[in-house]
Enzyme design. Structure first.
Site, PDB file in Angstrom:
ATOM      1  N   HIS A  91       0.740  -1.189  -0.058  1.00 53.42           N
ATOM      2  CA  HIS A  91      -0.009  -0.123   0.019  1.00 53.42           C
ATOM      3  C   HIS A  91       0.836   1.154  -0.031  1.00 53.42           C
ATOM      4  CE1 HIS A  91       0.768   0.444   4.192  1.00 53.42           C
ATOM      5  NE2 HIS A  91       0.283  -0.345   4.839  1.00 53.42           N
ATOM      6  N   HIS A 130       4.062   1.699   2.359  1.00 46.93           N
ATOM      7  CA  HIS A 130       5.154   0.946   2.019  1.00 46.93           C
ATOM      8  C   HIS A 130       5.897   1.774   0.936  1.00 46.93           C
ATOM      9  CE1 HIS A 130       2.297  -2.533   2.978  1.00 46.93           C
ATOM     10  NE2 HIS A 130       3.088  -2.435   4.162  1.00 46.93           N
ATOM     11  N   CYS A 142       2.255 -10.543  19.753  1.00 50.98           N
ATOM     12  CA  CYS A 142       1.255  -9.858  18.947  1.00 50.98           C
ATOM     13  C   CYS A 142       1.801 -10.541  17.452  1.00 50.98           C
ATOM     14  CB  CYS A 142       1.254  -8.536  18.783  1.00 50.98           C
ATOM     15  SG  CYS A 142       0.435  -7.708  17.467  1.00 50.98           S
ATOM     16  N   CYS A 144       2.462  -7.582  15.007  1.00 52.35           N
ATOM     17  CA  CYS A 144       3.485  -7.040  14.977  1.00 52.35           C
ATOM     18  C   CYS A 144       4.799  -8.030  14.860  1.00 52.35           C
ATOM     19  CB  CYS A 144       3.808  -6.180  16.116  1.00 52.35           C
ATOM     20  SG  CYS A 144       2.644  -4.911  16.602  1.00 52.35           S
TER      21      CYS A 144
HETATM   22  N1  MSP Z   1       8.624  -7.095   7.921  1.00 55.43           N
HETATM   23  C1  MSP Z   1       8.786  -5.927   8.804  1.00 55.43           C
HETATM   24  C2  MSP Z   1      10.325  -5.210   8.583  1.00 55.43           C
HETATM   25  C3  MSP Z   1      11.465  -5.993   8.919  1.00 55.43           C
HETATM   26  S1  MSP Z   1      12.724  -4.772   8.494  1.00 55.43           S
HETATM   27  C4  MSP Z   1      14.005  -6.096   8.922  1.00 55.43           C
HETATM   28  C5  MSP Z   1       7.705  -4.932   8.671  1.00 55.43           C
HETATM   29  N2  MSP Z   1       7.051  -5.011   7.655  1.00 55.43           N
HETATM   30  S2  MSP Z   1       5.844  -4.211   7.080  1.00 55.43           S
HETATM   31  O1  MSP Z   1       5.372  -4.664   5.845  1.00 55.43           O
HETATM   32  O2  MSP Z   1       4.731  -4.403   7.985  1.00 55.43           O
HETATM   33  O3  MSP Z   1       6.299  -2.505   7.359  1.00 55.43           O
HETATM   34  C6  MSP Z   1       7.144  -2.091   6.380  1.00 55.43           C
HETATM   35  C7  MSP Z   1       7.238  -0.589   6.518  1.00 55.43           C
HETATM   36  O4  MSP Z   1       6.271  -0.030   5.955  1.00 55.43           O
HETATM   37  C8  MSP Z   1       7.379  -0.288   8.064  1.00 55.43           C
HETATM   38  O5  MSP Z   1       8.658   0.855   8.103  1.00 55.43           O
HETATM   39  C9  MSP Z   1       6.263   0.593   8.238  1.00 55.43           C
HETATM   40  O6  MSP Z   1       6.613   1.695   9.174  1.00 55.43           O
HETATM   41  C10 MSP Z   1       6.104   1.089   6.773  1.00 55.43           C
HETATM   42  N3  MSP Z   1       4.542   1.421   6.923  1.00 55.43           N
HETATM   43  C11 MSP Z   1       3.461   0.447   7.028  1.00 55.43           C
HETATM   44  N4  MSP Z   1       2.532   1.329   7.138  1.00 55.43           N
HETATM   45  C12 MSP Z   1       2.634   2.602   6.882  1.00 55.43           C
HETATM   46  C13 MSP Z   1       2.145   3.790   6.954  1.00 55.43           C
HETATM   47  N5  MSP Z   1       0.834   3.859   7.073  1.00 55.43           N
HETATM   48  N6  MSP Z   1       2.756   4.937   6.695  1.00 55.43           N
HETATM   49  C14 MSP Z   1       4.008   4.831   6.507  1.00 55.43           C
HETATM   50  N7  MSP Z   1       4.733   3.844   6.527  1.00 55.43           N
HETATM   51  C15 MSP Z   1       4.090   2.556   6.868  1.00 55.43           C
HETATM   52  O7  MSP Z   1       7.381  -4.280   9.560  1.00 55.43           O
END
Ligand code: MSP
Length: 523
Positions: free
Chosen positions: A24, A27, A133, A136
């Site tokens: 989304h 990311h 969780c 998370c």
């Molecule tokens: N897999 C772990 C990261 C492992 S790194 C060794 C993870 N993945 S995630 O897909 O959930 O999130 C990845 C990134 O996307 C994170 O930095 C998270 O902050 C970012 N974001 C997810 N939702 C977001 C928003 N709504 N806004 C900005 N960034 C967001 O966590």
């Protein structure tokens, strides 16, 4: 600044994304920021290595695969190939490598690293009892919960009781505190560093680094009934992808010497502690240098909350790019939201900036210039001229933009470039070349004005190239600069402000409108 093959590359990483769902715009925000920064550093003439990838192990991905009645490996392969890689290609992300945590190159190096920590006495057997969780993928403390639910996901946590392997994280608190005290730039922005320091000062427990109740993960090398905790596995991607632990004379070893330590780990603020506490401690335990900077950006909010797929507020990047185009998407979020703060996405704000900054200020300047050169100069860039005001302003702009972008202040950097764009528009409005053209006695002056404007647009194209690669490339061709000055991506930031580079006689061509009116696009 260096470009020698033996010197260290500027190494930037994004988080590796969970493949339980499609990407989304949250990311995309991180990955676009990484792409802009690495493109900027490439244009500074530096060697660059830009890594992104996917986080494929753990309970969350396993559960999603089960719900979809496929094996976790099949699920990951499909999501990576059908959703993640095409998404980054569509957004013009120029990553040098893409790591998947299910690849042998990663899994083997993770096992080797974990064995090393065990051999060095940093790992012991213990029992984990407490909340977890799955959203998370995090062991929680009672204080992390709200009415038994995870504060981030708003969902009930699981209660675990497992015999696990533990990493002596608590032993590294003094070394971590010393590190952040001595190297304030290692955790940015300042608010993020303060949070990490306060967290460390509050005391940190040892960390369970294995799970025993499912098998979707990398086996613990000495206890194959257990799999390595997904975050311990995932954090290592940054180093396994560039050859962690390989013989220094091997390919991997040479790559590691050239890239490590990473210059910037870009992360969202929700995963700051993993990166600024657990990750450096793991490296310290192995005697590997810690990353130079962890930068935590804010969240994109929808309705005041973190936008997320699990809350059904996830917006696919294509929903925005279909309407505004890829380059406007890349521009908007970095321009509108201070990197490090949360920001709300609003369709209205994006439309307003698209129209005023991209279509009017930048796009119209370029199309008016090209139309005038065609009309008044037979399509050839006139003789080199100079305007003191524009030259001085450009030099100041480049300095400001370079400092800001290198400090990850994208808003400040792009803002400085767009201020220059406004100044050039002001110059054209003041000089009124269309009025000059009415009298042949003004030809020399008219040519000067058009050359100065063209030179300014040349500089704007180069400076905005990292942000909007496709549009600026079109403009570069329209200016006739590709034929005379070469590839736009090879133009250096350090020489953008050198006046008089666009050769007289370059042939301009009228191309498609750079930023079409929005109504026309959304039929
Ligand atoms: N897999 C772990 C990261 C492992 S790194 C060794 C993870 N993945 S995630 O897909 O959930 O999130 C990845 C990134 O996307 C994170 O930095 C998270 O902050 C970012 N974001 C997810 N939702 C977001 C928003 N709504 N806004 C900005 N960034 C967001 O966590």
């Amino acid at each position: 600044m260096s470009s020698g093959s033996d010197s260290k590359a500027f190494y930037l990483t994004t988080p590796i994304y969970y493949v339980n769902d499609a990407p989304h715009i949250g990311h995309a925000y991180t990955t676009v920021a990484g792409d802009v920064l690495t493109r900027w550093h490439r244009q500074r003439g530096e060697d660059v290595w830009f890594l992104t990838g996917t986080d494929e192990h753990g309970e969350k991905v396993l559960n999603t695969a089960n719900e979809n009645n496929v094996s976790p490996q099949e699920w990951c392969d499909k999501l990576v190939e059908d959703k993640w890689k095409p998404n980054w290609r569509a957004l013009n992300i120029a990553n040098d490598d893409f790591i998947r945590t299910t690849e042998p190159r990663h899994m083997e190096r993770v096992q080797k690293f974990m064995q090393l920590l065990k051999d060095n006495g940093h790992i012991y057997a213990g029992k984990f009892e407490g909340p977890y969780c799955v959203g998370c993928e995090e062991f929680k403390l009672p204080g992390d919960l709200d009415d038994g639910k995870c504060k981030v996901h708003g969902k009930p946590v699981k209660m675990l009781s497992e015999d696990n392997w533990f990493f002596k994280l608590s032993a590294f608190i003094p070394q971590l505190l010393k590190h952040y005290k001595e190297n304030p730039e290692a955790c940015q922005p300042e608010s993020a560093r303060n949070e990490v320091v306060a967290f460390l000062e509050g005391g940190v427990r040892d960390l369970s680094i294995s799970r025993s109740t499912f098998d979707w993960g990398i086996p613990v090398p000495w206890d194959t009934d257990q799999v390595i905790y997904v975050w311990f596995d995932a954090l290592l991607n940054y180093a396994t992808a560039v050859g962690l632990g390989d013989d220094p004379t091997s390919e991997g070893g040479k790559k590691f010497a050239k890239t490590w330590p990473a210059d910037v780990h870009l992360v969202g603020k929700d995963i700051l502690r993993f990166h600024a506490v657990i990750w450096p401690a793991m490296l310290m335990a192995a005697g590997v240098p810690v990353p130079r900077k962890v930068f935590a950006h804010g969240w994109l909010l929808v309705g005041g909350e973190k936008m997320s797929k699990s809350k059904l507020t996830g917006i696919a990047p294509s929903e925005i790019t279909d309407h505004f185009g890829v380059d406007a998407f890349r521009y908007y979020f970095l321009r509108a939201i201070p990197f490090g703060s949360d920001g709300s996405f609003s369709w209205e704000d994006m439309s307003a900036r698209y129209t005023s900054e991209l279509a009017n200020d930048f796009g119209n300047l370029a199309s008016r210039l090209i139309a005038m050169i065609e009309k008044y100069c037979d399509g050839a860039i006139p003789g080199v001229a100079q305007d003191e005001g524009l030259t001085t302003a450009l030099a100041a702009t480049v300095k400001k933009a370079d400092e800001a972008i290198c400090a990850l202040d994208f808003q400040g950097g792009i803002g400085a470039i767009m201020e220059y764009c406004k100044k050039v528009n002001g110059y054209v409005t003041e000089k009124e070349p269309w009025a000059m053209a009415k009298d042949p006695a003004n030809t020399a002056e008219l040519n000067k004005v058009l050359y100065n404007t063209a030179e300014s647009v040349r500089a704007l194209a180069v400076l905005l190239h990292p942000v909007m690669p496709e549009t600026t490339q079109k403009l570069w061709k329209a200016l006739g600069a590709e034929a005379t000055m070469g590839d736009i991506a090879h133009q250096k930031i350090s020489s953008v402000a050198t006046w008089g580079q666009l050769p007289a006689g370059s042939r301009v061509t009228k191309g498609a409108v750079l930023f079409p009116r929005l109504e026309e696009k959304s039929e």
